[in-house]
Scaffold this motif. Structure first.
Motif, mmCIF file in Angstrom:
data_model
loop_
_atom_site.group_PDB
_atom_site.id
_atom_site.type_symbol
_atom_site.label_atom_id
_atom_site.label_comp_id
_atom_site.label_asym_id
_atom_site.label_seq_id
_atom_site.Cartn_x
_atom_site.Cartn_y
_atom_site.Cartn_z
ATOM 1 N N ARG A 21 0.833 -1.200 0.000
ATOM 2 C CA ARG A 21 0.000 0.000 0.000
ATOM 3 C C ARG A 21 0.865 1.247 0.000
ATOM 4 N NH1 ARG A 21 -2.658 -0.904 -2.654
ATOM 5 N NH2 ARG A 21 -4.392 0.486 -2.222
ATOM 6 N N GLN A 22 1.933 1.176 -0.787
ATOM 7 C CA GLN A 22 2.801 2.335 -0.982
ATOM 8 C C GLN A 22 2.449 3.013 -2.303
ATOM 9 O OE1 GLN A 22 6.590 0.398 -0.882
ATOM 10 N NE2 GLN A 22 6.677 0.353 1.357
ATOM 11 N N LYS A 23 2.972 4.194 -2.480
ATOM 12 C CA LYS A 23 2.601 4.981 -3.650
ATOM 13 C C LYS A 23 3.138 4.350 -4.939
ATOM 14 C CE LYS A 23 2.511 9.655 -5.418
ATOM 15 N NZ LYS A 23 2.882 11.050 -5.275
ATOM 16 N N VAL A 24 2.253 4.096 -5.852
ATOM 17 C CA VAL A 24 2.597 3.589 -7.178
ATOM 18 C C VAL A 24 1.401 3.927 -8.060
ATOM 19 C CG1 VAL A 24 1.629 1.281 -6.724
ATOM 20 C CG2 VAL A 24 3.418 1.551 -8.468
ATOM 21 N N TRP A 25 1.608 4.082 -9.359
ATOM 22 C CA TRP A 25 0.497 4.603 -10.183
ATOM 23 C C TRP A 25 -0.607 3.549 -10.326
ATOM 24 C CZ3 TRP A 25 1.573 8.350 -14.840
ATOM 25 C CH2 TRP A 25 0.366 8.945 -15.233
ATOM 26 N N ALA A 26 -0.471 2.646 -11.261
ATOM 27 C CA ALA A 26 -1.570 1.693 -11.483
ATOM 28 C C ALA A 26 -1.059 0.474 -12.253
ATOM 29 C CB ALA A 26 -2.707 2.364 -12.242
ATOM 30 N N PRO A 27 -0.269 -0.391 -11.587
ATOM 31 C CA PRO A 27 0.336 -1.503 -12.331
ATOM 32 C C PRO A 27 -0.664 -2.493 -12.919
ATOM 33 C CG PRO A 27 1.074 -1.490 -10.026
ATOM 34 C CD PRO A 27 0.250 -0.269 -10.223
ATOM 35 N N PHE A 28 -1.738 -2.801 -12.182
ATOM 36 C CA PHE A 28 -2.705 -3.753 -12.759
ATOM 37 C C PHE A 28 -3.466 -3.120 -13.929
ATOM 38 C CE2 PHE A 28 -2.656 -6.800 -9.075
ATOM 39 C CZ PHE A 28 -2.437 -7.926 -9.858
ATOM 40 N N TYR A 29 -3.694 -1.821 -13.843
ATOM 41 C CA TYR A 29 -4.317 -1.118 -14.968
ATOM 42 C C TYR A 29 -3.493 -1.362 -16.231
ATOM 43 C CZ TYR A 29 -5.452 2.876 -17.984
ATOM 44 O OH TYR A 29 -5.787 3.669 -19.050
ATOM 45 N N THR A 30 -2.190 -1.222 -16.094
ATOM 46 C CA THR A 30 -1.292 -1.357 -17.238
ATOM 47 C C THR A 30 -1.261 -2.797 -17.742
ATOM 48 O OG1 THR A 30 0.024 0.385 -16.213
ATOM 49 C CG2 THR A 30 1.061 -0.862 -17.986
ATOM 50 N N VAL A 31 -1.145 -3.723 -16.798
ATOM 51 C CA VAL A 31 -1.096 -5.137 -17.187
ATOM 52 C C VAL A 31 -2.415 -5.557 -17.854
ATOM 53 C CG1 VAL A 31 -1.144 -7.452 -16.153
ATOM 54 C CG2 VAL A 31 0.737 -5.887 -15.635
ATOM 55 N N HIS A 32 -3.517 -4.987 -17.362
ATOM 56 C CA HIS A 32 -4.799 -5.310 -18.001
ATOM 57 C C HIS A 32 -4.805 -4.943 -19.480
ATOM 58 C CE1 HIS A 32 -8.800 -3.681 -19.401
ATOM 59 N NE2 HIS A 32 -8.960 -4.979 -19.426
ATOM 60 N N LYS A 33 -4.217 -3.778 -19.816
ATOM 61 C CA LYS A 33 -4.221 -3.361 -21.223
ATOM 62 C C LYS A 33 -3.448 -4.372 -22.081
ATOM 63 C CE LYS A 33 -6.355 0.115 -19.747
ATOM 64 N NZ LYS A 33 -7.623 -0.400 -19.207
ATOM 65 N N ILE A 34 -2.340 -4.871 -21.538
ATOM 66 C CA ILE A 34 -1.528 -5.832 -22.302
ATOM 67 C C ILE A 34 -2.286 -7.154 -22.440
ATOM 68 C CG2 ILE A 34 0.702 -7.028 -22.384
ATOM 69 C CD1 ILE A 34 1.655 -4.671 -20.428
ATOM 70 N N MET A 35 -2.934 -7.571 -21.364
ATOM 71 C CA MET A 35 -3.723 -8.809 -21.434
ATOM 72 C C MET A 35 -4.867 -8.665 -22.440
ATOM 73 S SD MET A 35 -3.804 -9.800 -17.360
ATOM 74 C CE MET A 35 -4.607 -11.407 -17.526
ATOM 75 N N ALA A 36 -5.536 -7.516 -22.403
ATOM 76 C CA ALA A 36 -6.652 -7.296 -23.341
ATOM 77 C C ALA A 36 -6.133 -7.264 -24.777
ATOM 78 C CB ALA A 36 -7.373 -5.995 -22.992
ATOM 79 N N GLY A 37 -4.944 -6.692 -24.958
ATOM 80 C CA GLY A 37 -4.350 -6.660 -26.297
ATOM 81 C C GLY A 37 -4.071 -8.069 -26.803
ATOM 82 N N MET A 38 -3.569 -8.916 -25.917
ATOM 83 C CA MET A 38 -3.305 -10.311 -26.305
ATOM 84 C C MET A 38 -4.618 -11.038 -26.604
ATOM 85 S SD MET A 38 -0.062 -10.896 -26.366
ATOM 86 C CE MET A 38 1.392 -9.930 -25.922
ATOM 87 N N TYR A 39 -5.616 -10.771 -25.783
ATOM 88 C CA TYR A 39 -6.918 -11.400 -26.018
ATOM 89 C C TYR A 39 -7.450 -11.006 -27.399
ATOM 90 C CZ TYR A 39 -11.783 -12.731 -25.569
ATOM 91 O OH TYR A 39 -13.014 -13.290 -25.800
ATOM 92 N N ASP A 40 -7.352 -9.725 -27.700
ATOM 93 C CA ASP A 40 -7.872 -9.243 -28.988
ATOM 94 C C ASP A 40 -7.071 -9.801 -30.165
ATOM 95 O OD1 ASP A 40 -9.921 -7.805 -27.828
ATOM 96 O OD2 ASP A 40 -8.773 -5.938 -27.716
ATOM 97 N N MET A 41 -5.759 -9.944 -29.999
ATOM 98 C CA MET A 41 -4.949 -10.512 -31.085
ATOM 99 C C MET A 41 -5.336 -11.962 -31.345
ATOM 100 S SD MET A 41 -2.967 -8.427 -32.696
ATOM 101 C CE MET A 41 -1.997 -9.651 -33.573
ATOM 102 N N HIS A 42 -5.726 -12.671 -30.292
ATOM 103 C CA HIS A 42 -6.206 -14.036 -30.498
ATOM 104 C C HIS A 42 -7.599 -14.023 -31.123
ATOM 105 C CE1 HIS A 42 -8.430 -17.696 -29.300
ATOM 106 N NE2 HIS A 42 -7.338 -18.273 -29.748
#
Ligand SMILES: [Zn+2]
Length: 669
Positions: A201-222
């Motif tokens: 719970r330390q300051k960081v922007w939004a790592p899961f937000y970012t990873v979600h975009k990559i996962m969604a990109g892979m999903y869409d490519m499939h």
């Protein structure tokens, strides 16, 4: 996207856990909002049109308790989308936007996109890093690459262009190498240390937000490009996310969900539906933010103070969860959320948010607009359209498309530079604002990401179908190939420039099917439908489908006339603040380009009205009839001029106005 820029975090303590990047300009003028029934469905058809009922749950009973069970039970769709490859755009303003975006996608250099991923994986890269939110020290780096994969996949589906597919395929292959170097599961352009910070719970922007975009990109490519490797990469990432999220007790995971995580639930449910593996549902369920979902499932608007685009993707996930389980709790979350946002928290353009948040109580939009000029973040409109088409498919109610069309025509078409393909962050609707755009290589905002997706999929919601018939929901020049039915439909129109459209049927053999034509709620008197030149002797009813069931033969033509008229929509909390519309088109008053520089237009997130204020005239209505003081300019389609005002103004469709100040909300005495 919630930005972390401490300098900009102020004055919005109510809104967020960490504050939004709201730059509050002076409230130049009051503003207002559509009277809901005219703008959007007053409620989805499953509901009352007044107060949406709760579903028999006492308010104190949280529908989402400690554990969430899952049983696979698919919800049958009333109307289904076609595969995007079955619909091609014909020349129009929509095709122009698609082309500008297509060229931008092609110009972006793959090695530059991959740079941060390769560095993070310890692989060699000599590429020049990109700027903006893809800079090597930006905590969101890599997010745009995920959007880019989705955009390539969608663009391939939309156009059949093999080069764009090849570009996406090559990126998947290179990212797979990075994933292997990182151990075969985790894949990102930043180290897992960011997730340690989420956990602590330390300051960081939004790592899961970012990873979600990559996962969604892979999903869409499939999904769209049949890329099997993308599915393997996605599974590796999902397994990593499953393992990570399973390692904490539930209360701690709920705390973790206070850090923006995009649509992690959505992509995991999609993967579960695709693979049949329930463990991905369990992983997705861990991303259920209960303090957000519980009031929605009880049909209570507790949205005030929330960051908007953090939450819309979670609701898209809820909608998907309902579709694979028939669990009504998830239905209610999505259903009520959509109804509330579109009827109580959307401005006349269909856009929502101010300073990225919902700042006030529902139906207080004039008050909200006075908070500043950074209104209607583009990602919010993008995600609301996604949610709308999803909910539409549950019921087939055409009124969903009143909102869809309103937002597409006024917000989304406004948000792209049709020459460069650059997109916006905020579409400001503050009186006196102007449209601002991102740069080619130095922006890469969240909205740049949803922008490249949006303008790659403009063909995805024009036509839908059920087992028997075809639904025509949008008036966009296009050709549908319903190969399963042996029928093609060519729609020729330059709507909205001309309020009409023509559908021509091609079929090798006659086809019996119902053709459901959407008659928009905004249609004024005189709508008509002709088949092969002969007027159908029934008056189409606005806000419904007009159904023609017959044996269609090759060459049959259906023509629809959809007359537009002037009307106003007032802010719910300030009736003298009004927007002027013509049919579905929000009209913007041209206020000139004096003093606007290129620097004020290209680069900023939004227009700074505080630094560059201007005077916006008010109007005096000379009676209830708008035509008495707003008149068409002859020879200039969809252009109007006020008459008899202290300062007369020329009005044009908002989506056509660039490089100039405007107002869409006016004080009307
Ligand atoms: Zn955004």
């Amino acid at each position: 996207m919630k930005k972390l820029n401490p300098k900009r975090e102020r004055g919005v303590g109510l809104v967020s856990r960490r504050g939004f990047a709201a730059t509050f300009a002076t409230g130049v003028l009051a503003a207002k909002q559509a009277a809901p029934p005219a703008a959007v469905p007053a409620a989805p058809p499953t509901q009352s049109t007044s107060a949406p009922p709760r579903r028999g749950l006492e308010p104190e009973t949280p529908p989402f308790g400690e554990t969430i069970e899952f049983k696979r039970k698919l919800v049958p769709a009333k109307a289904r989308a076609f595969r995007m490859a079955q619909v091609r755009l014909l020349p129009s303003v929509f095709a122009d936007c698609q082309k500008a975006n297509f060229d931008y996608l092609k110009r972006l250099d793959s090695d530059r996109l991959l740079h941060n991923f390769r560095v993070n994986a310890g692989l060699a890269s000599s590429a020049q890093p990109l700027g903006g939110w893809e800079k090597p020290d930006c905590e969101l780096r890599g997010h745009f690459v995920g959007h880019y994969l989705s955009a390539c996949a969608l663009m391939y589906s939309s156009t059949g262009d093999k080069d764009i597919k090849a570009k996406g395929d090559a990126l998947v292959a290179e990212l797979a190498k990075c994933q292997q170097k990182l151990g075969g599961g985790y894949l990102s352009a930043f180290p897992t240390e960011y997730f340690d910070r989420v956990n602590a719970r330390q300051k960081v922007w939004a790592p899961f937000y970012t990873v979600h975009k990559i996962m969604a990109g892979m999903y869409d490519m499939h999904e769209h490009c049949d890329n099997a490797q993308a599915l393997e990469v996605l599974k590796g990432m999902a397994d990593w996310a499953d393992h990570w999220s399973a390692s904490f007790p539930e209360p701690h995971m709920q705390d973790i969900l206070n850090t923006e995580y995009g649509g992690m639930n959505d992509v995991l449910y999609n993967l579960a539906a695709l693979t049949g593996e329930d463990r991905y549902v369990a992983a997705g369920d861990r991303f259920t933010k209960k303090k957000f979902f519980n009031p929605l499932a009880l049909r209570r608007d507790e949205l005030r103070g929330l960051h908007v685009n953090t939450h819309i993707p979670q609701v898209i996930g809820a909608a998907r969860r309902y579709e694979i389980s028939s669990d009504e709790r998830f239905h209610d979350v999505a259903d009520f959320f959509w109804w509330e946002v579109t009827s109580a928290r959307a401005y006349v353009t269909g856009g929502t948010s101010n300073g990225e948040g919902w700042l006030v109580e529902p139906r207080r939009l004039a008050a909200e607009l006075k908070h500043g000029s950074n209104t209607t973040e583009d990602c919010c409109a993008y995600n609301m359209l996604k949610l709308t088409r999803q909910l539409y498919q549950w019921t087939g109610d055409p009124r969903y498309f009143d909102y869809y069309e309103r937002t597409l025509l006024n917000h989304r078409l406004s948000a792209i530079d049709r020459e460069t393909g650059a997109t916006q962050y905020y579409l400001s609707i503050a009186p006196g604002a102007w449209k601002t755009f991102g740069t080619e290589n130095e922006s890469f905002w969240c909205c740049t990401g949803t922008g490249v997706e949006e303008f790659s999929k403009l063909n995805d919601s024009i036509y839908f179908h059920d087992a028997d018939g075809l639904y025509v929901n949008l008036f966009i020049a296009s050709e549908l190939n319903w190969s399963e039915k042996g029928v093609k439909v060519r729609q020729e129109t330059n709507f909205p420039e001309t309020p009409a459209t023509t559908l021509t049927i091609s079929a090798a053999a006659p086809v019996t099917m119902p053709l459901h034509l959407r008659i928009p709620s905004w249609v004024s008197s005189g709508a008509s439908v002709k088949v092969n030149g002969k007027t159908v002797d029934v008056m189409p009813s606005p806000g419904s489908y007009f159904t023609l069931t017959r044996k269609w033969r090759n060459g049959d033509r259906v023509t629809m006339e959809l007359p537009m008229g002037l009307h106003v929509e007032a802010m719910p909390d300030e009736p003298t603040t009004q927007a002027i519309l013509y049919g579905p088109l929000v009209l913007a008053g041209k206020l000139g380009s004096e003093g606007l520089t290129k620097e004020m237009i290209v680069g900023p997130l939004g227009p700074s009205l505080r630094r560059h204020p201007t005077e916006v005239p008010g109007f005096r209505a000379s009676g209830a009839d708008l035509n008495a003081w707003i008149q068409p300019v002859s020879g200039e389609p969809l252009t109007f001029r006020t008459r008899g005002q202290a300062k007369d103004v020329t009005l044009v469709p908002f989506h056509r106005l660039f490089g100039e100040r405007y107002s869409i909300y006016w004080t009307v005495a």
